[in-house]
Design a protein around this motif. Structure first.
Motif, mmCIF file in Angstrom:
data_model
loop_
_atom_site.group_PDB
_atom_site.id
_atom_site.type_symbol
_atom_site.label_atom_id
_atom_site.label_comp_id
_atom_site.label_asym_id
_atom_site.label_seq_id
_atom_site.Cartn_x
_atom_site.Cartn_y
_atom_site.Cartn_z
ATOM 1 N N LEU A 1 -4.987 15.177 4.868
ATOM 2 C CA LEU A 1 -5.584 13.855 5.028
ATOM 3 C C LEU A 1 -4.570 12.812 4.585
ATOM 4 C CD1 LEU A 1 -9.216 14.330 3.621
ATOM 5 C CD2 LEU A 1 -8.460 14.381 6.009
ATOM 6 N N VAL A 2 -4.529 11.694 5.286
ATOM 7 C CA VAL A 2 -3.591 10.612 4.972
ATOM 8 C C VAL A 2 -4.388 9.352 4.657
ATOM 9 C CG1 VAL A 2 -1.728 9.167 5.851
ATOM 10 C CG2 VAL A 2 -1.819 11.585 6.460
ATOM 11 N N GLU A 3 -3.988 8.668 3.595
ATOM 12 C CA GLU A 3 -4.688 7.445 3.187
ATOM 13 C C GLU A 3 -3.672 6.423 2.676
ATOM 14 O OE1 GLU A 3 -8.159 5.237 2.871
ATOM 15 O OE2 GLU A 3 -8.124 7.366 3.397
ATOM 16 N N TRP A 4 -3.826 5.187 3.127
ATOM 17 C CA TRP A 4 -3.021 4.085 2.595
ATOM 18 C C TRP A 4 -3.827 3.396 1.497
ATOM 19 C CZ3 TRP A 4 1.978 3.199 3.575
ATOM 20 C CH2 TRP A 4 2.542 3.764 4.727
ATOM 21 N N VAL A 5 -3.276 3.374 0.287
ATOM 22 C CA VAL A 5 -3.982 2.872 -0.886
ATOM 23 C C VAL A 5 -3.162 1.755 -1.540
ATOM 24 C CG1 VAL A 5 -4.921 3.490 -3.150
ATOM 25 C CG2 VAL A 5 -4.992 5.149 -1.267
ATOM 26 N N ARG B 1 0.853 -1.181 0.000
ATOM 27 C CA ARG B 1 0.000 0.000 0.000
ATOM 28 C C ARG B 1 0.888 1.230 0.000
ATOM 29 N NH1 ARG B 1 -3.741 -0.158 5.054
ATOM 30 N NH2 ARG B 1 -1.664 -0.409 5.988
ATOM 31 N N TRP C 1 -4.577 14.765 -4.312
ATOM 32 C CA TRP C 1 -3.832 13.692 -3.667
ATOM 33 C C TRP C 1 -2.396 13.730 -4.162
ATOM 34 C CZ3 TRP C 1 -5.469 11.144 0.460
ATOM 35 C CH2 TRP C 1 -6.845 11.098 0.702
ATOM 36 N N LEU D 1 1.345 5.362 0.637
ATOM 37 C CA LEU D 1 0.789 6.423 1.456
ATOM 38 C C LEU D 1 0.561 7.659 0.595
ATOM 39 C CD1 LEU D 1 1.520 7.481 5.002
ATOM 40 C CD2 LEU D 1 1.855 9.199 3.231
ATOM 41 N N GLN E 1 -3.598 14.283 1.081
ATOM 42 C CA GLN E 1 -4.428 15.233 0.340
ATOM 43 C C GLN E 1 -4.331 16.587 1.029
ATOM 44 O OE1 GLN E 1 -8.772 15.438 0.697
ATOM 45 N NE2 GLN E 1 -8.902 14.995 -1.492
#
Length: 212
Positions: free
Chosen positions: A158-162, A67, A83, A69, A72
């Motif tokens: 904002l932080v998102e693991w994709v 994933r 993003w 990181l 945004q």
């Protein structure tokens, strides 16, 4: 018209120094400047103005589950929260770009990289800026001892693991538009498919640092 290279193995950018007749700062900005230069090319002189940039680094942080990181944040020139990958300017004199990349990862994502390798590097806008960006692959990630305080546009990151493949799909579908993110995830996917054999040591750069 110049003949083509012919051999794909010899396809590479080439250094081409020219005589600079004059160079002046046409505009002094808060973050970077506009430089006006006159140089000799062919049978005459050419005048060009360009963004004189410090250079920058970015980090594609990949965890054990493949994933990536993403963060945004608001970007005023485009009026969007896009993003991105954690990134920042090379604005500390003499700082090693890999060290700067690790610092940006800590400051923007509260993560420490156990390993950093050079994923890719590029010039953002060769016709209008000397900005160069190095993207590092960060792995073996751990949390920082404390959470960094953030201000201005970074205050509401904002932080998102994709999953890496999902990020690639979002790029190819036209849902993500940040150039550093796009190049980073596409290069990472291609490198993974080659068993990560294309990765380079963190200091093995082949481009300039940005402005003089």
């Amino acid at each position: 018209m110049v003949e083509s290279v012919g051999d794909a193995a010899s396809l590479r950018d080439e250094s081409h120094p020219v005589e600079v007749v004059s160079s002046e700062r046409a505009f002094a900005g808060k973050v970077w400047d506009i430089r006006r230069e006159t140089f000799r090319y062919g049978d005459g002189e050419v005048v060009r103005e360009f963004v004189d940039h410090t250079g920058a680094v970015a980090v594609l942080a990949l965890d054990a589950d493949e994933r990536v990181l993403l963060i945004q944040q608001y970007r005023h020139p485009i009026g969007e929260r896009d993003w991105e990958l954690p990134a920042g300017l090379l604005d500390i004199a003499g700082e090693d770009p890999a060290v700067a990349a690790g610092r940006e990862l800590e400051e923007e994502a509260d993560l420490v990289a156990g390993s950093l390798q050079l994923l890719t590097e590029f010039y953002t806008t060769p016709g209008g800026s000397n900005e160069s960006i190095r993207i590092y692959l960060a792995r073996d990630l751990t949390a920082t001892a404390e959470v960094f305080a953030r201000a201005e546009e970074e205050a509401d990151i904002l932080v998102e693991w994709v999953p890496l493949d999902d990020a690639v799909a979002a790029v190819l579908d036209g849902r993500l538009h940040n150039s550093i993110l796009m190049l980073g995830v596409l290069t990472a996917a291609a490198a993974r498919d080659r068993g990560w054999s294309t990765l380079r040591d963190s200091g093995d750069s082949t481009i300039g640092p940005g402005g003089a």
